[in-house]
Structure formats: structure tokens, C-alpha cells
Design a protein around this motif. Structure first.
Motif, PDB file in Angstrom:
ATOM      1  N   SER A 108       0.837  -1.194   0.000  1.00  0.00           N
ATOM      2  CA  SER A 108       0.000   0.000   0.000  1.00  0.00           C
ATOM      3  C   SER A 108       0.873   1.244   0.000  1.00  0.00           C
ATOM      4  O   SER A 108       1.866   1.328   0.719  1.00  0.00           O
ATOM      5  CB  SER A 108      -0.915  -0.014   1.223  1.00  0.00           C
ATOM      6  OG  SER A 108      -1.674   1.180   1.293  1.00  0.00           O
ATOM      7  N   LEU A 109       0.507   2.225  -0.813  1.00  0.00           N
ATOM      8  CA  LEU A 109       1.304   3.443  -0.915  1.00  0.00           C
ATOM      9  C   LEU A 109       1.383   4.198   0.409  1.00  0.00           C
ATOM     10  O   LEU A 109       2.412   4.804   0.721  1.00  0.00           O
ATOM     11  CB  LEU A 109       0.720   4.359  -1.999  1.00  0.00           C
ATOM     12  CG  LEU A 109       0.836   3.878  -3.446  1.00  0.00           C
ATOM     13  CD1 LEU A 109       0.156   4.861  -4.382  1.00  0.00           C
ATOM     14  CD2 LEU A 109       2.289   3.691  -3.858  1.00  0.00           C
ATOM     15  N   GLU A 110       0.308   4.156   1.199  1.00  0.00           N
ATOM     16  CA  GLU A 110       0.311   4.924   2.446  1.00  0.00           C
ATOM     17  C   GLU A 110       1.276   4.342   3.482  1.00  0.00           C
ATOM     18  O   GLU A 110       1.676   5.026   4.419  1.00  0.00           O
ATOM     19  CB  GLU A 110      -1.098   4.995   3.029  1.00  0.00           C
ATOM     20  CG  GLU A 110      -1.651   3.647   3.473  1.00  0.00           C
ATOM     21  CD  GLU A 110      -3.040   3.752   4.046  1.00  0.00           C
ATOM     22  OE1 GLU A 110      -3.555   2.742   4.533  1.00  0.00           O
ATOM     23  OE2 GLU A 110      -3.614   4.861   3.999  1.00  0.00           O
ATOM     24  N   LYS A 111       1.666   3.069   3.307  1.00  0.00           N
ATOM     25  CA  LYS A 111       2.598   2.454   4.249  1.00  0.00           C
ATOM     26  C   LYS A 111       4.048   2.582   3.810  1.00  0.00           C
ATOM     27  O   LYS A 111       4.960   2.269   4.578  1.00  0.00           O
ATOM     28  CB  LYS A 111       2.259   0.970   4.434  1.00  0.00           C
ATOM     29  CG  LYS A 111       0.910   0.727   5.076  1.00  0.00           C
ATOM     30  CD  LYS A 111       0.666  -0.768   5.266  1.00  0.00           C
ATOM     31  CE  LYS A 111      -0.692  -1.022   5.901  1.00  0.00           C
ATOM     32  NZ  LYS A 111      -0.939  -2.479   6.077  1.00  0.00           N
ATOM     33  N   ILE A 112       4.269   3.013   2.571  1.00  0.00           N
ATOM     34  CA  ILE A 112       5.638   3.122   2.056  1.00  0.00           C
ATOM     35  C   ILE A 112       6.272   4.396   2.594  1.00  0.00           C
ATOM     36  O   ILE A 112       5.719   5.483   2.467  1.00  0.00           O
ATOM     37  CB  ILE A 112       5.636   3.126   0.512  1.00  0.00           C
ATOM     38  CG1 ILE A 112       5.126   1.786  -0.014  1.00  0.00           C
ATOM     39  CG2 ILE A 112       7.039   3.399  -0.021  1.00  0.00           C
ATOM     40  CD1 ILE A 112       4.992   1.732  -1.519  1.00  0.00           C
ATOM     41  N   ASN A 113       7.426   4.245   3.229  1.00  0.00           N
ATOM     42  CA  ASN A 113       8.139   5.385   3.786  1.00  0.00           C
ATOM     43  C   ASN A 113       9.280   5.851   2.886  1.00  0.00           C
ATOM     44  O   ASN A 113       9.573   7.041   2.812  1.00  0.00           O
ATOM     45  CB  ASN A 113       8.690   5.030   5.170  1.00  0.00           C
ATOM     46  CG  ASN A 113       9.303   6.227   5.873  1.00  0.00           C
ATOM     47  OD1 ASN A 113       8.685   7.279   5.962  1.00  0.00           O
ATOM     48  ND2 ASN A 113      10.522   6.076   6.356  1.00  0.00           N
ATOM     49  N   ASP A 114       9.920   4.922   2.199  1.00  0.00           N
ATOM     50  CA  ASP A 114      11.046   5.287   1.343  1.00  0.00           C
ATOM     51  C   ASP A 114      11.283   4.155   0.356  1.00  0.00           C
ATOM     52  O   ASP A 114      10.752   3.052   0.493  1.00  0.00           O
ATOM     53  CB  ASP A 114      12.298   5.534   2.178  1.00  0.00           C
ATOM     54  CG  ASP A 114      13.366   6.295   1.395  1.00  0.00           C
ATOM     55  OD1 ASP A 114      13.078   6.692   0.254  1.00  0.00           O
ATOM     56  OD2 ASP A 114      14.477   6.475   1.915  1.00  0.00           O
ATOM     57  N   ALA A 115      12.103   4.432  -0.642  1.00  0.00           N
ATOM     58  CA  ALA A 115      12.483   3.436  -1.639  1.00  0.00           C
ATOM     59  C   ALA A 115      13.968   3.609  -1.926  1.00  0.00           C
ATOM     60  O   ALA A 115      14.397   4.699  -2.301  1.00  0.00           O
ATOM     61  CB  ALA A 115      11.663   3.600  -2.917  1.00  0.00           C
ATOM     62  N   ILE A 205       1.779  15.369  10.147  1.00  0.00           N
ATOM     63  CA  ILE A 205       0.535  14.604   9.991  1.00  0.00           C
ATOM     64  C   ILE A 205       0.786  13.319   9.231  1.00  0.00           C
ATOM     65  O   ILE A 205       0.264  12.250   9.570  1.00  0.00           O
ATOM     66  CB  ILE A 205      -0.524  15.476   9.282  1.00  0.00           C
ATOM     67  CG1 ILE A 205      -0.962  16.616  10.199  1.00  0.00           C
ATOM     68  CG2 ILE A 205      -1.725  14.637   8.868  1.00  0.00           C
ATOM     69  CD1 ILE A 205      -2.002  17.530   9.609  1.00  0.00           C
ATOM     70  N   THR A 206       1.618  13.387   8.165  1.00  0.00           N
ATOM     71  CA  THR A 206       1.938  12.170   7.393  1.00  0.00           C
ATOM     72  C   THR A 206       2.607  11.125   8.284  1.00  0.00           C
ATOM     73  O   THR A 206       2.281   9.938   8.249  1.00  0.00           O
ATOM     74  CB  THR A 206       2.859  12.537   6.221  1.00  0.00           C
ATOM     75  OG1 THR A 206       2.204  13.492   5.382  1.00  0.00           O
ATOM     76  CG2 THR A 206       3.171  11.294   5.395  1.00  0.00           C
ATOM     77  N   SER A 207       3.560  11.553   9.115  1.00  0.00           N
ATOM     78  CA  SER A 207       4.252  10.623  10.013  1.00  0.00           C
ATOM     79  C   SER A 207       3.284  10.034  11.028  1.00  0.00           C
ATOM     80  O   SER A 207       3.311   8.832  11.319  1.00  0.00           O
ATOM     81  CB  SER A 207       5.401  11.343  10.714  1.00  0.00           C
ATOM     82  OG  SER A 207       6.043  10.481  11.648  1.00  0.00           O
TER      83      SER A 207
END
Length: 237
Positions: A108-115, A205-207
Motif C-alpha cells: 500500500s502506498l500509504e505504508k511506504i516510507n522510502d524506496a 501529519i503524514t508521520s
């Protein structure tokens, strides 16, 4: 013909980018198969050069057997490569592999923190690289080896994640009702003002949303508590 990955898409989900491993990966994975194929060709050529006899028959049969094995092996490798589907949608990243038995994994995109993207000199020249998708806990969710269009894949994934977060922040507020007119009479003193919640930045808020999603997935809070706290955070934007 609809591909397998397209049948996994939910209603309203659109594909932003489709990719797979770079074609060079087939040569590296099939290097032994290519050796077998070349050896078969050499034996068949020698078979044509030799005089009739036992040695010629041996070279001919062995060469023919190796040719069939090499072609079947290479065919399996290229079918496996063609069956790959690495998708970036407006909601998640999907990875599908397998010719007949399919394996699919999504993040899920909302759980991705970095790549984390790693590219060698040859990889930068040919446009492939190794991509590791990280969660908020800095754990690798999925790995993409020798990914074609690696830079574009990472950029598109992060762009779609940003768009998803912006859509979450732009939830329309309900329409305000006009307050009823006060009855005639002496004016009462105004009630004390309620404390205003501290304003928070988009990054905070994102964090916080990522932490709440992790607590919800681990069962620490219920989905109802997650939604209530999510609305509270969005109200502080």
C-alpha cells in the motif's frame, strides 16, 4: 487479452506505470542454457564435418538432445520474464510473477516510507537497477532486482503516494448551518473560548498517520479508533 495483474485491480484503481525486469536479466539467468544451446550447435556442425561412423552418430544424437534441452530451457526463462508484471497504481505497488502458478504481492502506498534504489554504471547506462521498498519501520517490504525503468518506477511510485496523501488532506468539510437568532433579552456574557488544537505541518501529519496505520495493522487500536484519530489529525492541518 486481459493480463492477470489487471484482474487484481479494485474499482477506481488505475495503472500509472507498468514494468518488469530488464531483458538483460534473461541473459544472466539463462547463461547456462545459452552454453548448452551453443554446445549443441557446435556438435551438430561437427557431425556434418565427420565421416559416417559411430562418432558422427554420437555427435549427432548428443547435439540434437542438447539443442532440444537448450531451447526448452530458454523458452521457460523468456516466458517467465514475459509473465512478470510490476505495476504502480494510484493506491499500491503490485508485483506479479509466474507462468502458470501466479504469485502476487502488493504494498500500500500509504505504508511506504522510502524506496532505496541501487544502480551500477552499466545499470545507469541501460536503465535498470535494484529497488527496495521500505515501510515506516525501515523494513524492506519487497525487492525488485534488475528492474527496468528503475528511476521512472521509483519517481512514479513516490508521485502517486504524494497525490494519495494530498487527496486525504483535502477531505471536504460539511456545510455550516446558520446559528439560530438569540431570543431578545439581556445579553449573556460569552462563554470561555475552547482551547484551539495545535496546528501541525503536513510532514508531522503524514508521520502520525503512518504510525496510526501500523498500530491498526498490529491490532493495537481498532479501525474505529484509527478513523477518529485520523479525522482529528486532518482537522489540525
Amino acid at each position: 487479452m486481459t493480463r492477470y495483474a489487471d484482474r487484481l485491480l479494485a474499482d477506481g484503481e488505475r495503472v500509472a506505470l507498468r514494468s518488469r525486469q530488464h531483458v538483460l536479466a534473461t541473459f544472466l539467468e539463462g547463461r547456462i542454457a545459452w552454453v548448452v544451446f551453443v554446445l549443441a550447435i557446435v556438435l551438430l556442425v561437427l557431425d556434418l564435418q565427420l565421416a559416417p561412423g559411430l562418432m558422427r552418430d554420437l555427435f549427432g544424437w548428443v547435439g540434437l538432445a542438447l539443442l532440444v534441452i537448450g531451447l526448452a530451457w530458454l523458452g521457460q526463462i523468456y516466458l517467465s520474464w514475459y509473465s512478470q508484471d510490476y505495476l504502480v497504481t494510484n493506491r499500491r505497488v503490485i508485483k506479479v510473477e509466474g507462468i502458470f502458478s501466479k504469485r502476487s504481492a502488493d504494498s500500500s502506498l500509504e505504508k511506504i516510507n522510502d524506496a532505496v534504489l541501487e544502480q551500477s554504471v552499466l545499470g545507469r547506462m541501460l536503465g535498470y537497477g535494484d529497488l527496495d521498498i521500505m515501510t515506516a519501520a525501515e523494513e524492506s517490504v519487497d525487492r525488485y532486482r534488475m528492474l527496468s525503468q528503475a528511476q521512472t518506477f521509483k519517481r512514479t511510485m513516490l508521485d502517486e503516494k504524494h497525490k494519495l496523501e494530498q487527496e486525504a488532506f483535502q477531505i471536504p468539510a460539511p456545510p455550516l448551518r446558520a446559528a439560530p437568532a438569540p431570543p431578545p433579552g439581556p445579553t449573556a456574557p460569552p462563554p470561555p473560548a475552547a482551547p484551539t488544537p495545535r496546528q501541525m505541518s503536513s510532514e508531522e501529519i503524514t508521520s502520525a498517520l503512518g504510525d496510526l496505520a501500523n498500530l491498526r495493522d498490529r491490532g493495537a487500536i481498532s479501525p474505529e479508533e484509527y478513523e477518529a484519530k485520523k479525522q482529528d489529525l486532518l482537522g489540525r492541518l
